[in-house]
Design a protein around this motif. Structure first.
Motif, PDB file in Angstrom:
ATOM      1  N   LEU A 111       0.832  -1.197   0.000  1.00  0.00           N
ATOM      2  CA  LEU A 111       0.000   0.000   0.000  1.00  0.00           C
ATOM      3  C   LEU A 111       0.872   1.254   0.000  1.00  0.00           C
ATOM      4  O   LEU A 111       1.897   1.305   0.684  1.00  0.00           O
ATOM      5  N   LYS A 112       0.448   2.258  -0.750  1.00  0.00           N
ATOM      6  CA  LYS A 112       1.186   3.526  -0.784  1.00  0.00           C
ATOM      7  C   LYS A 112       1.115   4.248   0.551  1.00  0.00           C
ATOM      8  O   LYS A 112       1.949   5.092   0.834  1.00  0.00           O
ATOM      9  N   SER A 113       0.125   3.914   1.348  1.00  0.00           N
ATOM     10  CA  SER A 113      -0.032   4.589   2.638  1.00  0.00           C
ATOM     11  C   SER A 113       0.923   4.068   3.705  1.00  0.00           C
ATOM     12  O   SER A 113       0.918   4.566   4.827  1.00  0.00           O
ATOM     13  N   ASN A 114       1.756   3.096   3.375  1.00  0.00           N
ATOM     14  CA  ASN A 114       2.769   2.607   4.318  1.00  0.00           C
ATOM     15  C   ASN A 114       3.783   3.715   4.594  1.00  0.00           C
ATOM     16  O   ASN A 114       4.187   4.435   3.686  1.00  0.00           O
ATOM     17  N   TYR A 115       4.205   3.818   5.824  1.00  0.00           N
ATOM     18  CA  TYR A 115       5.190   4.833   6.195  1.00  0.00           C
ATOM     19  C   TYR A 115       6.606   4.281   6.204  1.00  0.00           C
ATOM     20  O   TYR A 115       7.557   5.011   6.373  1.00  0.00           O
ATOM     21  N   LEU A 136       1.693  -3.656   5.205  1.00  0.00           N
ATOM     22  CA  LEU A 136       0.327  -3.744   4.715  1.00  0.00           C
ATOM     23  C   LEU A 136       0.353  -3.897   3.199  1.00  0.00           C
ATOM     24  O   LEU A 136       0.942  -3.074   2.499  1.00  0.00           O
ATOM     25  N   THR A 137      -0.281  -4.954   2.717  1.00  0.00           N
ATOM     26  CA  THR A 137      -0.262  -5.248   1.291  1.00  0.00           C
ATOM     27  C   THR A 137      -1.647  -5.687   0.824  1.00  0.00           C
ATOM     28  O   THR A 137      -2.509  -6.028   1.629  1.00  0.00           O
ATOM     29  N   ILE A 138      -1.831  -5.681  -0.483  1.00  0.00           N
ATOM     30  CA  ILE A 138      -3.038  -6.209  -1.107  1.00  0.00           C
ATOM     31  C   ILE A 138      -2.644  -7.497  -1.806  1.00  0.00           C
ATOM     32  O   ILE A 138      -1.679  -7.528  -2.578  1.00  0.00           O
ATOM     33  N   TYR A 178      -7.249  10.210   4.495  1.00  0.00           N
ATOM     34  CA  TYR A 178      -6.231   9.830   3.503  1.00  0.00           C
ATOM     35  C   TYR A 178      -6.041   8.313   3.475  1.00  0.00           C
ATOM     36  O   TYR A 178      -6.060   7.701   2.411  1.00  0.00           O
ATOM     37  N   LEU A 179      -5.849   7.721   4.646  1.00  0.00           N
ATOM     38  CA  LEU A 179      -5.622   6.275   4.698  1.00  0.00           C
ATOM     39  C   LEU A 179      -6.796   5.500   4.102  1.00  0.00           C
ATOM     40  O   LEU A 179      -6.605   4.577   3.308  1.00  0.00           O
ATOM     41  N   LEU A 180      -8.003   5.870   4.475  1.00  0.00           N
ATOM     42  CA  LEU A 180      -9.179   5.172   3.976  1.00  0.00           C
ATOM     43  C   LEU A 180      -9.345   5.316   2.470  1.00  0.00           C
ATOM     44  O   LEU A 180      -9.577   4.328   1.760  1.00  0.00           O
ATOM     45  N   THR A 181      -9.206   6.532   1.957  1.00  0.00           N
ATOM     46  CA  THR A 181      -9.419   6.725   0.516  1.00  0.00           C
ATOM     47  C   THR A 181      -8.264   6.170  -0.305  1.00  0.00           C
ATOM     48  O   THR A 181      -8.485   5.587  -1.366  1.00  0.00           O
ATOM     49  N   GLN A 182      -7.029   6.324   0.163  1.00  0.00           N
ATOM     50  CA  GLN A 182      -5.879   5.801  -0.577  1.00  0.00           C
ATOM     51  C   GLN A 182      -5.944   4.281  -0.667  1.00  0.00           C
ATOM     52  O   GLN A 182      -5.764   3.707  -1.738  1.00  0.00           O
TER      53      GLN A 182
END
Length: 95
Positions: A14-18, A24-26, A74-78
């Motif tokens: 996920l791009k939202s990973n810091y 976190l992956t799909i 941001y996290l939810l929409t991203q």
């Protein structure tokens, strides 16, 4: 000659990973329905939060809450958008 795009890696970070090492992956091989359900859940939660904020009076709000709200949205929409992209990619690679 029929050329296909190569299959994406099984786990899409996920791009939202810091972190440089995403946790976190799909799962790109998850069922199409599961991907759409997960995307819907996240986008619905973001929409519900925005609706709640729209209905609230911000006079009682604290300025320090704004970054927290923006981060949650941001996290939810991203994540929801990335789930939709993986679902879309599944459709295009299966054709």
């Amino acid at each position: 000659m029929n050329t296909h795009d190569p299959m994406p890696p099984r786990y899409h970070p996920l791009k939202s990973n810091y972190s440089d090492h995403p946790v976190l992956t799909i799962d790109t091989q998850a069922s199409h329905g599961d991907l759409l359900d997960a995307a819907h859940q996240r986008l619905r939660a973001a929409s519900d939060l925005l609706e709640t904020l729209y209905c609230l009076c911000f006079k009682q709000a604290d300025v320090k809450d704004i970054p927290n709200i923006v981060n949650a949205l941001y996290l939810l929409t991203q994540d929801g958008c990335e789930l939709l992209e993986v679902a879309k990619l599944q459709l295009t690679t299966s054709l």
